[in-house]
Write an enzyme that holds these catalytic residues in place. Structure first.
Site, PDB file in Angstrom:
ATOM      1  N   CYS A 225       0.719  -1.093   0.057  1.00  0.00           N
ATOM      2  CA  CYS A 225       0.001   0.086  -0.168  1.00  0.00           C
ATOM      3  C   CYS A 225       0.916   1.204   0.046  1.00  0.00           C
ATOM      4  CB  CYS A 225      -0.872   0.110   1.264  1.00  0.00           C
ATOM      5  SG  CYS A 225      -2.300  -1.329   1.307  1.00  0.00           S
TER       6      CYS A 225
HETATM    7  C1  BEZ Z   1       0.599  -4.619   1.837  1.00  0.00           C
HETATM    8  O1  BEZ Z   1      -0.002  -3.562   1.409  1.00  0.00           O
HETATM    9  O2  BEZ Z   1       1.786  -4.761   1.662  1.00  0.00           O
HETATM   10  C2  BEZ Z   1      -0.265  -5.908   2.132  1.00  0.00           C
HETATM   11  C3  BEZ Z   1      -1.510  -5.774   2.990  1.00  0.00           C
HETATM   12  C4  BEZ Z   1      -1.988  -6.691   3.323  1.00  0.00           C
HETATM   13  C5  BEZ Z   1      -1.772  -8.057   2.934  1.00  0.00           C
HETATM   14  C6  BEZ Z   1      -0.587  -8.268   2.414  1.00  0.00           C
HETATM   15  C7  BEZ Z   1       0.280  -7.121   2.005  1.00  0.00           C
END
Ligand code: BEZ
Length: 211
Positions: free
Chosen positions: A45
């Protein structure tokens, strides 16, 4: 109920990093890309939000406003925003909704309980200036989205709104376009002065019009 293409994007009022936002009022006469994130302080994200911030000029040129969403509270968003600026080389330049009460996530069906019952999936909604939903997309949490692809779709939607054209597989801005089947060859001669190529009666291409 699921949101489908052609539906009016549901309105809402929610807190964000830029204050409380009423969605329809905020959107004004712009197109909107609304996209959800599973959680604050997560790596994928973080890169997505930095990427969208860096593409601001590209979204502005297309009259598109960006809005992110995560189900964490506003205090977390503010702390995470500092990390985004530090690690991505750009500050957030669009609102990130703090949807802790899930008002928007539920309205837009962004939580898919069989994937995860509390986190939002990576949903995308492209909404036009008439508030109509023009694209929906769902990615898993582990895969960062391709925002160049979303710009490409917006280019296609905006082009085909103003011309009787469609765009072929892997089309990029400037490539030849497809004349929609409802246009006769006689009409095509008038509509597309650059000419067209008839590969099959149902498959006719023409250079992309300039405006
Ligand atoms: C991320 O944004 O890195 C992420 C969020 C939830 C699960 C896996 C990755």
């Amino acid at each position: 109920m699921a949101i489908r293409l052609g539906d009016i994007a549901p309105d809402f009022t929610q807190e964000s990093t830029e204050g409380t936002i009423n969605f329809h009022e905020w959107a004004g006469a712009s197109w909107v890309i609304l996209f959800s994130h599973p959680k604050d302080y997560t790596p994928v994200c973080t890169t997505e939000l930095g990427t969208v911030a860096r593409l601001k000029d590209e979204f502005d040129r297309r009259n598109v406003k960006c809005m992110g969403l995560s189900v964490d509270p506003i205090e977390d968003h503010h702390g995470w925003a500092s990390d985004i600026e530090e690690t991505q080389g750009t500050a957030l330049n669009f609102p990130l909704l703090a949807d802790a009460d899930r008002t928007v996530s539920d309205l837009y069906d962004m939580i898919h309980p069989n994937a995860n019952d509390t986190l939002t999936v990576r949903s995308v909604f492209i909404i036009d200036s008439n508030r109509k939903v023009r694209l929906t997309l769902t990615y898993p949490a582990s895969t960062g989205r391709n925002f160049d692809e979303l710009l490409r779709v917006i280019d296609s939607l905006q082009l085909t709104d103003s011309h009787k054209l469609a765009t072929p597989a892997n089309w990029q801005h400037g490539d030849d376009c497809i004349i929609v089947p409802s246009v006769t060859n006689e009409e095509a001669q008038e509509l597309f002065p650059a000419g067209f190529t008839e590969i099959k009666p149902y498959l006719r291409t023409t250079p992309q019009p300039s405006a």
